[in-house]
Write a protein that holds these residues in place. Structure first.
Motif, PDB file in Angstrom:
ATOM      1  N   TYR A  17       0.890  -1.076   0.035  1.00  9.99           N
ATOM      2  CA  TYR A  17      -0.045   0.079  -0.020  1.00  9.99           C
ATOM      3  C   TYR A  17       0.944   1.244   0.030  1.00  9.99           C
ATOM      4  N   LYS A  18       1.282   1.793  -1.173  1.00  9.67           N
ATOM      5  CA  LYS A  18       2.041   2.865  -1.362  1.00  9.67           C
ATOM      6  C   LYS A  18       3.386   2.468  -0.853  1.00  9.67           C
ATOM      7  N   SER A  19       4.015   3.167   0.252  1.00  7.99           N
ATOM      8  CA  SER A  19       5.302   2.787   0.786  1.00  7.99           C
ATOM      9  C   SER A  19       4.983   1.640   1.850  1.00  7.99           C
ATOM     10  N   PHE A  20       4.086   1.222   2.116  1.00  7.53           N
ATOM     11  CA  PHE A  20       4.105   0.252   3.364  1.00  7.53           C
ATOM     12  C   PHE A  20       3.834  -1.266   2.648  1.00  7.53           C
ATOM     13  N   THR A  21       4.448  -2.159   3.137  1.00  3.83           N
ATOM     14  CA  THR A  21       4.489  -3.586   2.536  1.00  3.83           C
ATOM     15  C   THR A  21       3.644  -4.397   3.631  1.00  3.83           C
ATOM     16  N   ALA A  22       2.581  -4.877   3.305  1.00  4.95           N
ATOM     17  CA  ALA A  22       1.547  -5.391   4.416  1.00  4.95           C
ATOM     18  C   ALA A  22       1.882  -7.012   4.408  1.00  4.95           C
ATOM     19  N   VAL A  23       2.227  -7.589   3.297  1.00  3.84           N
ATOM     20  CA  VAL A  23       2.599  -8.916   3.019  1.00  3.84           C
ATOM     21  C   VAL A  23       3.826  -9.045   2.062  1.00  3.84           C
ATOM     22  N   ASN A  24       4.949  -9.800   2.415  1.00  4.09           N
ATOM     23  CA  ASN A  24       6.098  -9.769   1.783  1.00  4.09           C
ATOM     24  C   ASN A  24       6.740 -10.822   1.259  1.00  4.09           C
ATOM     25  N   ASP A  25       6.451 -11.248   0.094  1.00  4.98           N
ATOM     26  CA  ASP A  25       7.083 -12.611  -0.415  1.00  4.98           C
ATOM     27  C   ASP A  25       6.945 -13.597   0.200  1.00  4.98           C
ATOM     28  N   VAL A  26       5.564 -13.987   0.443  1.00  2.89           N
ATOM     29  CA  VAL A  26       4.826 -15.219   1.296  1.00  2.89           C
ATOM     30  C   VAL A  26       4.875 -16.212   0.421  1.00  2.89           C
ATOM     31  N   SER A  27       5.300 -17.366   0.891  1.00  2.00           N
ATOM     32  CA  SER A  27       5.223 -18.515  -0.153  1.00  2.00           C
ATOM     33  C   SER A  27       4.511 -19.630   1.026  1.00  2.00           C
ATOM     34  N   LEU A  28       3.264 -19.971   0.815  1.00  2.00           N
ATOM     35  CA  LEU A  28       2.598 -20.923   1.818  1.00  2.00           C
ATOM     36  C   LEU A  28       2.389 -22.277   1.013  1.00  2.00           C
ATOM     37  N   HIS A  29       2.274 -23.420   1.711  1.00  2.00           N
ATOM     38  CA  HIS A  29       1.888 -24.589   1.573  1.00  2.00           C
ATOM     39  C   HIS A  29       1.009 -25.242   2.274  1.00  2.00           C
ATOM     40  N   ILE A  30      -0.323 -25.182   2.229  1.00  2.00           N
ATOM     41  CA  ILE A  30      -1.389 -25.797   2.688  1.00  2.00           C
ATOM     42  C   ILE A  30      -1.999 -27.035   2.433  1.00  2.00           C
ATOM     43  N   GLN A  31      -1.691 -28.093   3.280  1.00  2.00           N
ATOM     44  CA  GLN A  31      -1.989 -29.560   2.499  1.00  2.00           C
ATOM     45  C   GLN A  31      -3.279 -30.018   2.814  1.00  2.00           C
ATOM     46  N   LYS A  32      -3.689 -30.713   1.845  1.00  2.00           N
ATOM     47  CA  LYS A  32      -5.213 -31.095   1.886  1.00  2.00           C
ATOM     48  C   LYS A  32      -5.520 -31.775   3.008  1.00  2.00           C
ATOM     49  N   GLY A  33      -6.916 -31.416   3.710  1.00  2.00           N
ATOM     50  CA  GLY A  33      -7.253 -32.357   4.765  1.00  2.00           C
ATOM     51  C   GLY A  33      -6.670 -31.981   6.340  1.00  2.00           C
ATOM     52  N   ARG A  34      -5.987 -30.964   6.159  1.00  2.00           N
ATOM     53  CA  ARG A  34      -5.131 -30.681   7.644  1.00  2.00           C
ATOM     54  C   ARG A  34      -5.730 -29.040   8.112  1.00  2.00           C
ATOM     55  N   ILE A  35      -5.446 -28.899   9.099  1.00  2.00           N
ATOM     56  CA  ILE A  35      -5.640 -27.694  10.066  1.00  2.00           C
ATOM     57  C   ILE A  35      -4.397 -26.722  10.047  1.00  2.00           C
ATOM     58  N   TYR A  36      -4.375 -25.684   9.274  1.00  2.00           N
ATOM     59  CA  TYR A  36      -3.415 -24.830   9.345  1.00  2.00           C
ATOM     60  C   TYR A  36      -3.334 -23.603  10.247  1.00  2.00           C
ATOM     61  N   GLY A  37      -2.699 -23.529  10.874  1.00  2.00           N
ATOM     62  CA  GLY A  37      -2.765 -22.256  11.943  1.00  2.00           C
ATOM     63  C   GLY A  37      -1.939 -21.256  11.527  1.00  2.00           C
ATOM     64  N   PHE A  38      -2.423 -19.985  11.257  1.00  3.77           N
ATOM     65  CA  PHE A  38      -1.867 -18.898  10.741  1.00  3.77           C
ATOM     66  C   PHE A  38      -1.525 -17.969  11.832  1.00  3.77           C
ATOM     67  N   LEU A  39      -0.309 -17.614  12.277  1.00  3.48           N
ATOM     68  CA  LEU A  39      -0.260 -16.910  13.383  1.00  3.48           C
ATOM     69  C   LEU A  39       0.822 -15.537  13.201  1.00  3.48           C
ATOM     70  N   GLY A  40       0.669 -14.620  13.999  1.00  2.00           N
ATOM     71  CA  GLY A  40       1.377 -13.343  13.943  1.00  2.00           C
ATOM     72  C   GLY A  40       0.537 -12.160  14.797  1.00  2.00           C
ATOM     73  N   PRO A  41       1.565 -11.363  15.190  1.00  2.00           N
ATOM     74  CA  PRO A  41       1.026 -10.086  15.831  1.00  2.00           C
ATOM     75  C   PRO A  41      -0.013  -9.338  14.959  1.00  2.00           C
ATOM     76  N   ASN A  42      -0.759  -8.357  15.926  1.00  2.00           N
ATOM     77  CA  ASN A  42      -1.669  -7.389  15.178  1.00  2.00           C
ATOM     78  C   ASN A  42      -0.891  -6.794  14.056  1.00  2.00           C
TER      79      ASN A  42
END
Length: 260
Positions: free
Chosen positions: A14-39
């Motif tokens: 967003y202009k000069s702010f990078t909210a998400v930076n070069d993220v590569s996720l791999h979420i497998q079928k039939g599993r629960i993926y917990g996505f964590l991070g501070p506010n």
């Protein structure tokens, strides 16, 4: 490895702010993926990109074999979601709200969802006895349950849940945790869930992704995270300890790099 969700160098600026930076996720079928991070780490922004609510600045993703943006509509048909605070028609009952969602899902996916799907959804989240109460008279926790009832209504293969236990008391959190744990076997689905309640994620997730300042610090099974933490001299007794240690180290490294 059968991934239901794969992102490749996903980035949102967003202009000069990078909210998400070069993220590569791999979420497998039939599993629960917990996505964590501070506010402000970029979790909700990532989820919104997967749902087509905001466009990536760079990178790509594939969901259930379909590629964004070419297959955007097909991707959306296969996802049930709860993002931020759920919204409803205040002057309709819980049942009436879910029945509208049932009809909309049927029209958009060409699925003939039976009326008893609403009964099943209400029972699933423990709202059967309150089904005829107006939504405006629901407590915050009941609204959260009603929002969660919408997500699996059309039996989608993927559920994306952002803070699904918001507003629930300890008993409600326990019930929803057990419900979410049961969903992959019950509906043959894959679940991506974010939460600030690390103790709950520890009890329900198969895999963990940790985000800080838009960057993915770790991805893997909980046991792999413990091994990773021990290698770096962190406490590995609880997910919260490992999480806080990793975030603190990353923030310190960022400050040191900024001084150079």
């Amino acid at each position: 490895m059968n991934n239901m969700i794969t992102t490749c160098h996903l980035t949102k600026k967003y202009k000069s702010f990078t909210a998400v930076n070069d993220v590569s996720l791999h979420i497998q079928k039939g599993r629960i993926y917990g996505f964590l991070g501070p506010n402000g780490a970029g979790k909700s922004t990532t989820m919104k990109m997967l749902l087509g609510l905001t466009a990536p600045t760079k990178g790509s993703f594939t969901i259930n074999g379909k590629h964004f943006p070419d297959d955007r509509l097909e991707i959306l048909k296969g996802i049930g979601s709860l993002i931020e605070a759920p919204s409803f028609y205040a002057n309709l009952t819980g049942r009436e709200n879910l029945d509208i969602i049932r009809k909309l899902i049927g029209e958009s996916t060409n699925l003939d969802l039976p009326k008893h799907a609403v009964d099943d959804a209400l029972a699933l989240v423990g709202l059967t006895e309150f089904e005829n109460r107006l939504a405006k008279k629901y407590s915050l926790g009941m609204k959260q349950r009603l929002g969660l009832a919408e997500a699996p209504l059309g039996r989608p293969p993927i559920l994306i849940l952002d803070e699904p236990t918001n507003g629930l008391d300890p008993s409600g959190i326990h019930e929803i945790r057990n419900l979410i744990k049961s969903l992959p076997a019950l509906y043959d689905c894959t679940v991506l869930i974010s939460s600030h309640m690390l103790s709950e994620i520890e009890l329900m997730a198969d895999d963990i992704g940790i985000l800080n300042h838009g960057r993915l610090l770790f991805e893997g099974e909980l046991e792999e995270l413990r091994h990773y933490a021990l290698q770096r001299g962190f406490s590995a007794d609880h997910l919260e300890d490992m999480f806080l240690s990793m975030i603190e180290q990353d923030n310190l490294s960022r400050k040191q790099r900024a001084k150079l």
